[in-house]
Scaffold this motif. Structure first.
Motif, PDB file in Angstrom:
ATOM      1  N   LYS A 198       0.471 -11.835   2.336  1.00  0.00           N
ATOM      2  CA  LYS A 198       2.020 -11.961   2.068  1.00  0.00           C
ATOM      3  C   LYS A 198       2.587 -11.581   3.599  1.00  0.00           C
ATOM      4  O   LYS A 198       3.631 -12.054   3.650  1.00  0.00           O
ATOM      5  N   GLY A 244      -0.371  -0.949   6.120  1.00  0.00           N
ATOM      6  CA  GLY A 244       0.625  -0.090   6.421  1.00  0.00           C
ATOM      7  C   GLY A 244       0.555   0.732   7.959  1.00  0.00           C
ATOM      8  O   GLY A 244       1.269   1.320   8.114  1.00  0.00           O
ATOM      9  N   HIS A 282      -2.328   2.220  -1.564  1.00  0.00           N
ATOM     10  CA  HIS A 282      -1.772   1.716  -0.665  1.00  0.00           C
ATOM     11  C   HIS A 282      -0.200   2.509  -0.720  1.00  0.00           C
ATOM     12  O   HIS A 282       0.835   2.086  -1.286  1.00  0.00           O
ATOM     13  N   ALA A 335      -3.842  -8.791   4.480  1.00  0.00           N
ATOM     14  CA  ALA A 335      -2.874  -9.016   3.225  1.00  0.00           C
ATOM     15  C   ALA A 335      -1.942 -10.119   3.545  1.00  0.00           C
ATOM     16  O   ALA A 335      -1.042 -10.222   4.552  1.00  0.00           O
ATOM     17  N   TYR A 387       5.969 -11.215   8.327  1.00  0.00           N
ATOM     18  CA  TYR A 387       7.339 -10.669   7.531  1.00  0.00           C
ATOM     19  C   TYR A 387       8.597 -11.473   8.270  1.00  0.00           C
ATOM     20  O   TYR A 387       9.626 -10.650   8.599  1.00  0.00           O
ATOM     21  N   GLY A 395      -1.639  -5.801   6.894  1.00  0.00           N
ATOM     22  CA  GLY A 395      -0.838  -7.163   7.084  1.00  0.00           C
ATOM     23  C   GLY A 395      -0.273  -7.318   8.552  1.00  0.00           C
ATOM     24  O   GLY A 395      -0.584  -7.864   9.472  1.00  0.00           O
ATOM     25  N   ARG A 396       1.014  -6.633   8.636  1.00  0.00           N
ATOM     26  CA  ARG A 396       1.898  -6.734   9.801  1.00  0.00           C
ATOM     27  C   ARG A 396       1.107  -6.488  11.070  1.00  0.00           C
ATOM     28  O   ARG A 396       1.242  -7.149  12.046  1.00  0.00           O
ATOM     29  N   GLU A 448      -6.618  -3.035   3.976  1.00  0.00           N
ATOM     30  CA  GLU A 448      -5.890  -4.397   3.894  1.00  0.00           C
ATOM     31  C   GLU A 448      -4.589  -4.614   4.662  1.00  0.00           C
ATOM     32  O   GLU A 448      -3.575  -4.830   4.009  1.00  0.00           O
TER      33      GLU A 448
HETATM   34  C1  LIG Z   1       2.201  -5.221   1.522  1.00  0.00           C
HETATM   35  C2  LIG Z   1       1.005  -4.553   1.468  1.00  0.00           C
HETATM   36  C3  LIG Z   1       0.032  -4.584   2.225  1.00  0.00           C
HETATM   37  C4  LIG Z   1       0.117  -4.912   3.749  1.00  0.00           C
HETATM   38  O1  LIG Z   1       0.938  -4.072   4.270  1.00  0.00           O
HETATM   39  P1  LIG Z   1       1.382  -4.150   5.996  1.00  0.00           P
HETATM   40  O2  LIG Z   1       2.427  -3.077   6.238  1.00  0.00           O
HETATM   41  O3  LIG Z   1       1.782  -5.231   6.291  1.00  0.00           O
HETATM   42  O4  LIG Z   1       0.059  -3.700   6.667  1.00  0.00           O
HETATM   43  C5  LIG Z   1      -1.311  -4.088   1.888  1.00  0.00           C
HETATM   44  N1  LIG Z   1      -1.676  -3.638   0.592  1.00  0.00           N
HETATM   45  C6  LIG Z   1      -0.470  -3.886  -0.303  1.00  0.00           C
HETATM   46  C7  LIG Z   1      -0.861  -3.519  -1.938  1.00  0.00           C
HETATM   47  C8  LIG Z   1       0.608  -4.341   0.078  1.00  0.00           C
HETATM   48  O5  LIG Z   1       1.599  -4.576  -1.075  1.00  0.00           O
END
Ligand SMILES: *Cc1c(COP(=O)(O)O)cnc(C)c1O
Length: 366
Positions: A48, A211, A177, A46, A338, A247-248, A245
């Motif tokens: 972002k 997440g 998600h 992810a 983040y 991210g963090r 997917e």
């Molecule tokens: C932000 C987001 C993620 C990543 O979430 P993390 O908590 O960083 O793992 C994955 N999918 C969607 C749709 C998101 O909005």
């Protein structure tokens, strides 16, 4: 002294703090281990969480694709990796975003689908479902009740009906998600609910979102990727294609925010260290209401570390039991996700930080 601390001191000597310092070797080792634990489950990142190109280049060796949430992220990632699969999600897509050619489009509402169908564009879509399932212990909930994200099962059924009798927009599966900050057992419970739902809907491609929990209280407490991978392998039925997917949990550990102490003072009995920079560079502690973990130093009287902004919210960490003097270097861990990219950089017009990259290697070295 580890490689990041060494680099922080070099930067201090060169007058280049505050700075974000990233350990690309540690990121490489960490993501390789995650990839290994996932077996057949596809891994997207992810973007972002942190779109820094240097990090993305390391991630690209291990991930199957990228989850992007805007036209800006889409252009950024496509420019770097023209041939890698992209999934575009996010509520509030413009027409240009909805019709951009991507590997997968995550549809968030019947209204979006209506606009997509009217455009005449081709697309392979996952319908983002917000299931009504109990979500306990999450740091953020995007599903499990009324939120702006995705659709309830009624909305998904509406979309599925709209897709019948045409071929340009193909229903590939579902996307969910639902929450962030969950541990493996809780995420596996949600995965089971999503998989059961997908089977009822008759689709075999399931994106289970991100997440995965990280702990800012205890940076050493890592998400159990092995248990999660094994759990997903058990839940998965033959012919089903699973994807996640995160991210963090992929990038948070590889970055530190390093700065120096400008002033130390006692106010109404409480000890403060004021550092260069602050939450306009590293907004994470302000948004999450936590204390950003500090790389341990010599023990001392608990000190609250504040930045240069004229707001009481500019606190990076409270009551940290270390000795800080004017000119000392302070390093905040878990600043790889983040962090800079969610911060209000230009508030008060202080200079931006430097960015520096080292090649350590040990996964835990940040
Ligand atoms: C932000 C987001 C993620 C990543 O979430 P993390 O908590 O960083 O793992 C994955 N999918 C969607 C749709 C998101 O909005």
């Amino acid at each position: 002294m580890d490689v990041l601390t060494e680099r922080a001191h070099e930067l201090a000597a060169a007058g280049m703090l505050p700075a974000f310092v990233y350990d690309l070797g540690a990121l490489d080792v960490h993501v390789a281990a995650v990839r290994e634990a996932l077996g057949e489950v596809e891994l997207y990142y992810a973007v972002k969480a942190n779109p820094d190109p240097q990090l993305l280049r390391v991630l690209a060796r291990h991930v199957d694709g990228w989850e992007v949430a805007s036209g800006g992220e889409l252009a950024h990632v496509r420019g770097l990796f023209p041939d890698m699969p992209l999934a575009l999600g996010g509520p509030g897509k413009t027409d240009a975003e909805l019709t951009a050619p991507v590997h997968r489009l995550h549809v968030e509402s019947p209204g979006e689908l209506e606009r997509l169908l009217a455009s005449g564009a081709r697309a392979d879509v996952l319908l983002r479902v917000n299931l009504e399932v109990p979500i306990e212990g999450a740091s953020l909930a995007m599903g499990g009740g009324a939120t702006p994200f995705g659709m309830d099962p009624g909305g998904v059924a509406e979309c599925a009906a709209m897709l019948r009798g045409q071929e340009r927009v193909r229903l590939r599966g579902v996307h969910a998600h639902l929450a962030s900050g969950l541990h493996a057992p809780q995420l596996l419970e949600l995965a089971q609910a999503v998989l059961e739902y997908a089977r009822e809907l008759g689709v075999a491609e399931i994106n289970l979102g991100g997440g995965m929990a990280v702990s800012y209280d205890d940076p050493g407490e890592l998400f159990d990727w092995v248990a999660y991978g094994e759990g997903l392998a058990k839940l998965r039925r033959r012919g089903e294609r699973l994807r996640i997917e995160p991210g963090r949990s992929l990038t948070v550990y590889c970055g530190r925010y390093a700065t120096r102490v400008i002033d130390v003072k006692r106010v109404h009995g409480r000890l403060f260290a004021i550092v260069a920079g602050g939450t306009h560079h590293l907004r994470t502690p302000a948004t999450k209401g936590h204390d950003q973990p500090v790389v341990p130093g010599a023990a001392g009287e608990p000190v609250t570390i504040a930045g240069q902004l004229c707001t009481p919210k500019d606190l990076l960490a409270r009551e940290v039991p270390i000795t800080l003097r004017r000119g000392d270097v302070v390093e905040f861990a878990m600043a790889g996700a983040y962090a800079w990219n969610i911060s209000h950089h230009d508030f008060l017009m202080h200079p931006h930080p430097a960015f520096s990259y080292v090649r350590g290697g040990r996964a835990g070295s940040c």
